[in-house]
Design a protein around this motif. Structure first.
Motif, PDB file in Angstrom:
ATOM      1  N   PRO A 184       0.632  -1.036  -0.163  1.00  0.00           N
ATOM      2  CA  PRO A 184      -0.136   0.018  -0.059  1.00  0.00           C
ATOM      3  C   PRO A 184       0.803   1.198   0.201  1.00  0.00           C
ATOM      4  O   PRO A 184       1.977   1.361   0.626  1.00  0.00           O
ATOM      5  CB  PRO A 184      -0.806  -0.116   1.255  1.00  0.00           C
ATOM      6  N   GLU A 185       0.344   2.319  -0.820  1.00  0.00           N
ATOM      7  CA  GLU A 185       1.256   3.617  -0.835  1.00  0.00           C
ATOM      8  C   GLU A 185       1.572   3.890   0.729  1.00  0.00           C
ATOM      9  O   GLU A 185       2.721   4.504   0.753  1.00  0.00           O
ATOM     10  CB  GLU A 185       0.207   4.764  -1.162  1.00  0.00           C
ATOM     11  N   ALA A 186       0.895   4.030   1.562  1.00  0.00           N
ATOM     12  CA  ALA A 186       1.238   4.318   3.096  1.00  0.00           C
ATOM     13  C   ALA A 186       2.277   3.559   3.655  1.00  0.00           C
ATOM     14  O   ALA A 186       2.975   3.888   4.591  1.00  0.00           O
ATOM     15  CB  ALA A 186       0.075   4.395   3.953  1.00  0.00           C
ATOM     16  N   GLY A 187       2.352   2.307   3.030  1.00  0.00           N
ATOM     17  CA  GLY A 187       3.372   1.349   3.929  1.00  0.00           C
ATOM     18  C   GLY A 187       4.796   1.634   3.164  1.00  0.00           C
ATOM     19  O   GLY A 187       5.861   1.009   3.579  1.00  0.00           O
ATOM     20  N   ARG A 188       4.904   2.298   1.615  1.00  0.00           N
ATOM     21  CA  ARG A 188       6.178   2.365   0.971  1.00  0.00           C
ATOM     22  C   ARG A 188       7.386   3.129   1.822  1.00  0.00           C
ATOM     23  O   ARG A 188       8.415   2.638   1.857  1.00  0.00           O
ATOM     24  CB  ARG A 188       5.892   2.806  -0.365  1.00  0.00           C
ATOM     25  N   PRO A 189       7.055   4.277   2.459  1.00  0.00           N
ATOM     26  CA  PRO A 189       7.974   4.857   3.093  1.00  0.00           C
ATOM     27  C   PRO A 189       8.788   4.021   4.382  1.00  0.00           C
ATOM     28  O   PRO A 189      10.086   4.012   4.692  1.00  0.00           O
ATOM     29  CB  PRO A 189       7.440   6.258   3.674  1.00  0.00           C
ATOM     30  N   GLY A 190       7.838   3.117   5.126  1.00  0.00           N
ATOM     31  CA  GLY A 190       8.476   2.459   6.169  1.00  0.00           C
ATOM     32  C   GLY A 190       9.323   1.259   5.543  1.00  0.00           C
ATOM     33  O   GLY A 190      10.400   1.030   6.267  1.00  0.00           O
ATOM     34  N   SER A 241      16.591  -5.583  -1.672  1.00  0.00           N
ATOM     35  CA  SER A 241      15.420  -6.399  -1.656  1.00  0.00           C
ATOM     36  C   SER A 241      14.064  -5.458  -1.270  1.00  0.00           C
ATOM     37  O   SER A 241      13.073  -5.387  -1.649  1.00  0.00           O
ATOM     38  CB  SER A 241      15.415  -7.519  -0.777  1.00  0.00           C
ATOM     39  N   CYS A 242      14.296  -4.868  -0.054  1.00  0.00           N
ATOM     40  CA  CYS A 242      13.179  -3.654   0.426  1.00  0.00           C
ATOM     41  C   CYS A 242      12.995  -2.778  -0.396  1.00  0.00           C
ATOM     42  O   CYS A 242      11.785  -2.178  -0.771  1.00  0.00           O
ATOM     43  CB  CYS A 242      13.870  -3.005   1.833  1.00  0.00           C
ATOM     44  N   GLU A 243      13.990  -2.206  -0.970  1.00  0.00           N
ATOM     45  CA  GLU A 243      13.640  -1.403  -2.231  1.00  0.00           C
ATOM     46  C   GLU A 243      12.803  -1.672  -3.398  1.00  0.00           C
ATOM     47  O   GLU A 243      12.030  -1.059  -4.090  1.00  0.00           O
ATOM     48  CB  GLU A 243      15.104  -0.557  -2.492  1.00  0.00           C
ATOM     49  N   ALA A 244      13.143  -2.916  -3.947  1.00  0.00           N
ATOM     50  CA  ALA A 244      12.653  -3.551  -4.854  1.00  0.00           C
ATOM     51  C   ALA A 244      10.930  -3.828  -4.394  1.00  0.00           C
ATOM     52  O   ALA A 244      10.200  -3.517  -5.117  1.00  0.00           O
ATOM     53  CB  ALA A 244      13.219  -5.048  -5.277  1.00  0.00           C
ATOM     54  N   LEU A 245      10.864  -4.167  -3.317  1.00  0.00           N
ATOM     55  CA  LEU A 245       9.412  -4.229  -2.721  1.00  0.00           C
ATOM     56  C   LEU A 245       8.703  -2.814  -2.729  1.00  0.00           C
ATOM     57  O   LEU A 245       7.658  -2.530  -3.100  1.00  0.00           O
ATOM     58  CB  LEU A 245       9.524  -4.898  -1.441  1.00  0.00           C
ATOM     59  N   ALA A 246       9.437  -2.013  -2.127  1.00  0.00           N
ATOM     60  CA  ALA A 246       8.878  -0.671  -2.207  1.00  0.00           C
ATOM     61  C   ALA A 246       8.469   0.030  -3.479  1.00  0.00           C
ATOM     62  O   ALA A 246       7.526   0.913  -3.477  1.00  0.00           O
ATOM     63  CB  ALA A 246       9.874   0.350  -1.357  1.00  0.00           C
TER      64      ALA A 246
END
Length: 260
Positions: free
Chosen positions: A120-126, A183-188
């Motif tokens: 979700p968009e709200a979760g990407r910064p985290g 991997s986090c950045e790919a997911l974000a």
């Protein structure tokens, strides 16, 4: 079971029969599939550690969903496999969906555990903040591991299954900081695949306490796919195959029995 190094990937290959490609998620490894190996005994199981995860080398270019899809397609080409069933978890489910859309001839079915279309968009910064934390090294990876154990496993797992908590913690802590960060950045940055274009049978399995892949989101995902079944496991968080291995194996065995 034998591990081969293929295109920089550590790949476990075992068994005979129709091939199943097993794609783990963020912070995972091929060991995510060990608890449900019994359900795959009739298959040739191909379980890579993704680039930058566990035993696999980090690719030269930054990781992305697109690069992970191409890596999986190249692996299947190298193994001379014209098509495979795909089993995936978490981040791996996004890779699997895009693989099925980009290379429909390669994918015979999808069994997705803790599935998500995109964050979700709200979760990407985290998620991006977690990438920055991971780059601080081993102490930070322990902090991340402890947070995931607290936040991504069920109440029942935390109260009754200490070995599962240790396994999740070990999976995260064995990752390299840079590999995990990428991997986090790919997911974000992940975007939805064209789910309506997926034309193979799909099994979607989530936990009733999975905050990453809530049941309502998984049901909505199923409605976008032509042939999808949803299973919600009680007393289960996001680490489905570790928290509820018997139920996951049963559902997977039923799914493959229906395909025969």
């Amino acid at each position: 079971m034998a591990t081969q190094l293929i295109n920089g990937l550590a790949v476990e290959i075992t068994g005979e029969g129709d091939a199943v490609l097993c794609i783990h998620g963020l912070g995972g490894s091929s060991n995510v599939w060990t608890p449900i190996a019994g359900a795959l005994q009739a298959f040739q199981r191909i379980a890579p550690d993704l680039p930058g995860s566990a035993r696999s080398a980090l690719a030269a270019a930054p990781l992305s969903i697109e690069s992970l899809v191409e890596t999986m397609a190249a692996l299947l080409q190298r193994l001379e496999l014209p098509s495979v069933h795909v089993v995936a978890h978490s981040l791996g489910t996004i890779v699997a969906q895009h693989l099925a859309v980009a290379y429909p001839q390669l994918v015979r079915s999808l069994a997705l555990f803790g599935p998500l279309v995109a964050p979700p968009e709200a979760g990407r910064p985290g998620i991006r903040a977690r990438a920055a934390l991971a780059r601080q090294g081993a102490v930070a990876m322990q902090e991340i591991a402890d947070a995931i154990v607290r936040g991504a496993t069920s109440q029942e797992t935390q109260a009754e299954r200490p070995a599962v908590l240790a396994a999740v913690r070990e999976l995260i802590m064995r990752q390299s900081g840079e590999g995990y960060a990428q991997s986090c950045e790919a997911l974000a940055a992940a975007q939805s695949a064209a789910l309506e274009a997926i034309a193979v049978p799909v099994l979607l399995v989530t936990g009733d306490q999975d905050g990453v892949a809530p049941a309502a989101n998984v049901e909505a995902m199923a409605r976008r796919i032509g042939d999808a079944a949803v299973v919600v496991l009680p007393g289960c968080g996001h680490w489905t195959t570790l928290e509820q291995p018997q139920r996951c194996a049963q559902e997977l065995a039923r799914f493959y029995a229906r395909l025969r």
